[in-house]
Design a protein around this motif. Sequence first.
Motif, short mmCIF file in Angstrom:
data_model
loop_
_atom_site.label_atom_id
_atom_site.label_comp_id
_atom_site.label_asym_id
_atom_site.label_seq_id
_atom_site.Cartn_x
_atom_site.Cartn_y
_atom_site.Cartn_z
N SER A 24 -18.47 -32.84 16.53
CA SER A 24 -17.55 -31.69 16.51
C SER A 24 -17.89 -30.74 15.37
N VAL A 25 -18.16 -31.30 14.19
CA VAL A 25 -18.47 -30.46 13.04
C VAL A 25 -19.81 -29.74 13.25
N ARG A 26 -20.77 -30.44 13.84
CA ARG A 26 -22.05 -29.78 14.14
C ARG A 26 -21.86 -28.65 15.14
N PHE A 27 -20.99 -28.84 16.12
CA PHE A 27 -20.73 -27.77 17.09
C PHE A 27 -20.10 -26.56 16.40
N LEU A 28 -19.13 -26.81 15.52
CA LEU A 28 -18.47 -25.71 14.81
C LEU A 28 -19.46 -24.98 13.90
N ASP A 29 -20.33 -25.75 13.25
CA ASP A 29 -21.35 -25.14 12.40
C ASP A 29 -22.27 -24.24 13.23
N TYR A 30 -22.70 -24.75 14.37
CA TYR A 30 -23.58 -23.98 15.26
C TYR A 30 -22.88 -22.73 15.79
N ARG A 31 -21.59 -22.88 16.06
CA ARG A 31 -20.82 -21.78 16.67
C ARG A 31 -20.47 -20.68 15.67
N PHE A 32 -20.12 -21.06 14.43
CA PHE A 32 -19.54 -20.08 13.52
C PHE A 32 -20.44 -19.66 12.35
#
Length: 451
Positions: free
Chosen positions: A120-128
């Motif tokens: 989840s944190v990797r997704f948020l990092d990639y997204r934002f």
Amino acid sequence: MKTIFITCFFNLVVRNLLETNFFNLLKQQEGIRIILLVPEKNKDFYQREFGAPNIIIEAIPFRPLSKINLLFHVLFWNLLSTYSKKIHKLVQRGKDHNYLRYIFNSLIAWTGSFGFVRNSVRFLDYRFTPGGGFDALFEKYRPDLIFATDLQDLRAQEFSDSYLVREARRRGIYSAGMGRSWDSMTTKGLLRTLPNIVVVQNTNIESWVINYHGVPKNRLRVVGIPHYDDYLVGQRSDRKEFMTRLGLDPARRYIFVTPPSDIWTGDKSFNKFLFNELAKLEEQTVIRLPLFGVLETGGFKPPAGMVFDVPQNVVKLEESMLRRSDDQHLANLIYHSAVVLTSPSSIILDSMIFDKPTVLIGFDGEKAKPFWDSLVRYYEYEHQREVIKNGKLSIAKSPEEMRDLLKSYLERPEQDGEYRKRVAEGACFKLDGKSGERLSNLLWNILTPTK
């Protein structure tokens, strides 16, 4: 023409990769173009040493982290749930007595042990986290492959290895990456962006990447340690000539010592104390000073038969420049020694490669220190603990025990030889001197897949 980007933001990449057989083989492949991405301030050095018709040097400027990038940078640093990271937090608590921060950071690390949190944190990092910093280079060269040599680059700057891998992913470009050293995967924070392939040096590191970072086994490739190829199959200097150059008697044995820098001990009086205790042995001794950080000798005057070996020293590890000639000199120092005395460092592995009896410094000077401030805390890090256990290495808890252990190994150097071989095999993956070749073949096969 196949184009590969290789990151060189940390100068130890010169010793670790660029001056090994890995790079020699890769650059000779027909139809390859290599783009080395280097710090702007070091461009002239890389151009002079590695520039060639098919090797282009691109300078990357320093830019501080944006606020959102800094937030994720700190978060990923704390999400790694290893015992090494727990020790980091204990050290911080011992210094500032901030128990609330210790509890908060410990909770963050605990959540990082769950796969859905990491993802989840990797997704948020990639997204934002904003990108675009490498757009000009991507458009200019249109690379086929990205090779990130330091996936856990901890410098607080925008243009890092993880940033580049993230940009490659957004563009659909294949990427491979690795940790810089044997401790990266347990001490340097959670991997922020996962490349298509994670290259690891041995099966111990492979298991840590799976268990602590949640990387599937089918995305891992084990190759060994390229700069150890020369240790395993290279030629060493003539003993008489080498020892004469050091100012030692070739007819006598010597102890090779790598004391801890003041960064690790936090005590400027420690090494003078250590040197005085070593002098009581009345054995020839070579003391190699550290590559980075300060080591105070406190005015110590070495007796006859004790010499200091002084490599080029810098304040920050990221600026350390260990050239091939320097590494060969270090290899000779270990190879010709009778026994090694060291502190928590990769010299432990180096000495195992050359089958040298090794004693670890496990005391803090004249006064004992609490665990969080003691030198022995480093031996509890996963990467150190694994080697100490498998190699049956002795930790000297006092100067007297240190001298007794050194005397014992000087008299019977064959002691524990089978355990040293076990450590060498574990560290190198294979003792065949072909780690660089495996890594070069891996990247070239990615660039030119068999149809």
